[in-house]
Structures are given as structure tokens and as C-alpha cells.
Design a protein around this motif. Sequence first.
Motif, short mmCIF file in Angstrom:
data_model
loop_
_atom_site.label_atom_id
_atom_site.label_comp_id
_atom_site.label_asym_id
_atom_site.label_seq_id
_atom_site.Cartn_x
_atom_site.Cartn_y
_atom_site.Cartn_z
N CYS A 1 12.64 45.85 24.99
CA CYS A 1 13.91 45.41 24.39
C CYS A 1 15.02 45.38 25.43
O CYS A 1 15.83 44.44 25.44
CB CYS A 1 14.31 46.35 23.25
SG CYS A 1 13.62 45.92 21.67
N ALA A 2 15.06 46.37 26.28
CA ALA A 2 16.12 46.42 27.29
C ALA A 2 16.00 45.27 28.29
O ALA A 2 16.98 44.59 28.59
CB ALA A 2 16.09 47.76 28.02
N SER B 1 14.31 42.38 27.96
CA SER B 1 14.53 41.09 27.30
C SER B 1 15.98 40.91 26.87
O SER B 1 16.50 39.79 26.89
CB SER B 1 13.61 40.97 26.08
OG SER B 1 12.27 41.00 26.47
N GLY B 2 16.62 42.00 26.47
CA GLY B 2 18.02 41.93 26.10
C GLY B 2 18.91 41.55 27.27
O GLY B 2 19.86 40.76 27.12
N LEU B 3 18.59 42.10 28.44
CA LEU B 3 19.36 41.72 29.63
C LEU B 3 19.15 40.25 29.98
O LEU B 3 20.09 39.55 30.35
CB LEU B 3 18.97 42.62 30.81
CG LEU B 3 19.45 44.07 30.71
CD1 LEU B 3 18.91 44.90 31.87
CD2 LEU B 3 20.96 44.13 30.67
N CYS C 1 21.17 38.05 27.71
CA CYS C 1 22.61 38.02 27.95
C CYS C 1 23.01 37.06 29.08
O CYS C 1 24.18 36.76 29.23
CB CYS C 1 23.12 39.43 28.28
SG CYS C 1 23.14 40.51 26.85
N GLY D 1 21.12 39.65 22.63
CA GLY D 1 20.81 40.48 23.81
C GLY D 1 21.49 41.83 23.75
O GLY D 1 20.89 42.86 24.08
N VAL D 2 22.74 41.85 23.32
CA VAL D 2 23.46 43.13 23.19
C VAL D 2 22.79 43.99 22.12
O VAL D 2 22.64 45.21 22.30
CB VAL D 2 24.96 42.88 22.87
CG1 VAL D 2 25.65 44.15 22.47
CG2 VAL D 2 25.65 42.25 24.07
N VAL E 1 19.65 45.54 23.57
CA VAL E 1 19.94 46.67 24.46
C VAL E 1 20.31 47.90 23.63
O VAL E 1 19.92 49.03 23.95
CB VAL E 1 21.06 46.30 25.47
CG1 VAL E 1 21.51 47.51 26.25
CG2 VAL E 1 20.56 45.23 26.42
N ALA F 1 17.17 49.34 22.30
CA ALA F 1 16.48 50.10 23.35
C ALA F 1 17.06 51.50 23.48
O ALA F 1 16.31 52.48 23.59
CB ALA F 1 16.58 49.36 24.68
N SER F 2 18.38 51.61 23.45
CA SER F 2 18.97 52.94 23.59
C SER F 2 18.68 53.81 22.38
O SER F 2 18.41 55.01 22.52
CB SER F 2 20.48 52.82 23.82
OG SER F 2 21.09 52.21 22.71
#
Length: 172
Positions: free
Chosen positions: A42-43, A45-47, A50, A61-62, A65, A68-69
Motif C-alpha cells: 500500500c505504501a 503503490s500509494g507513493l 501520488c 494515494g494518500v 499511505v 499502510a500506516s
Amino acid sequence: MSGAGGAAVAPGSSAQPAQEEGMTWWYRWLCRLSGVLGAVSCAISGLFNCITIHPLNIAAGVWMVMNASVLLLCEAPFCCQFMEFANAVAAKADRLRSWQKAVFYCGMAVVPIVISLTLTTLLGNAIAFATGVLYGLSALGKKGDAISYARIQQQRQQVDEEKLTDTLEGEL
């Protein structure tokens, strides 16, 4: 008094709901590993999501992220050891039932796909969604063996036959 007794039992029983639901140790570790891998995917792919000019892709994307957290906080709090609240969040997540985790993780993974349906969001959220599916399967429980199922069916058939003979005798 029940409030004080419940509060005294809750901190010591952080892993009990998973034990009560019959999760084996290896399945619990498989779910945790899937959660960590889902957070990493997720992190990343999210980056990548973005890096665009489309606002919906940036929003997805946000969200990824953020997924992911949250996954790392819930499944691997040792990765966030410098955050003071990480252990408290992990303890609360451990007290959740498997079906609650399944709904939470699958819901978190579906939102970016709804926001922006792209290959990046699909592949990035696939492992996070799979984590929710694994928790959902553990909530369903263990499948029974064929012998006990056949025994139950035979007992039901005997009960049905007895009811049928009783109704036939009652008509005569």
C-alpha cells in the motif's frame, strides 16, 4: 463493580479473543505477515499514485499511505516504536474480534479503489484486502470433518423417519 472488573481484565487479555476463536499460532502469524506485506505494498503503490496531476489519484494515494500506516500500527507495532501511542493502538487492535478486523481491513482497502480505479490501486490494495479475507476466514471457524458431518446427517435422517412414522401411526 462490573465496570471496574471489566477494566481490570481487559489489559491482561489482549490476545485472548484470538485464542478463543481458535486461531492457531501459525495462522495468526500468517495474518500478521500478510498485514505487514499489505502495508508495504500500500505504501509503495500509494507513493506511485501520488505522482500525477489527477486529484483523484492523489487522494487514493494518500489514502493508501494512510492504510499502510494503520496496518503497520495494528499488525507490527515494533515498526513504529518511536510513536508513543503505537503500543496502545496495537493492544486495542488485538482485542478486536477477527470479523471486526476483517471488515476494517477490507473496508480500508476498498476505499482507494472506489476513489480511483487504476491498476496501481488494485495491485497495491490486493494484499491488504487479502489480510482482511484471512481474518474473515478465521472468524468463520474450522471446517468439520466428513465423519462428524455424516454422523449428524444420519441422526437428522433418523429423527425425520421417526417423525414420519409417528404421523403415519397417528393417521391410522
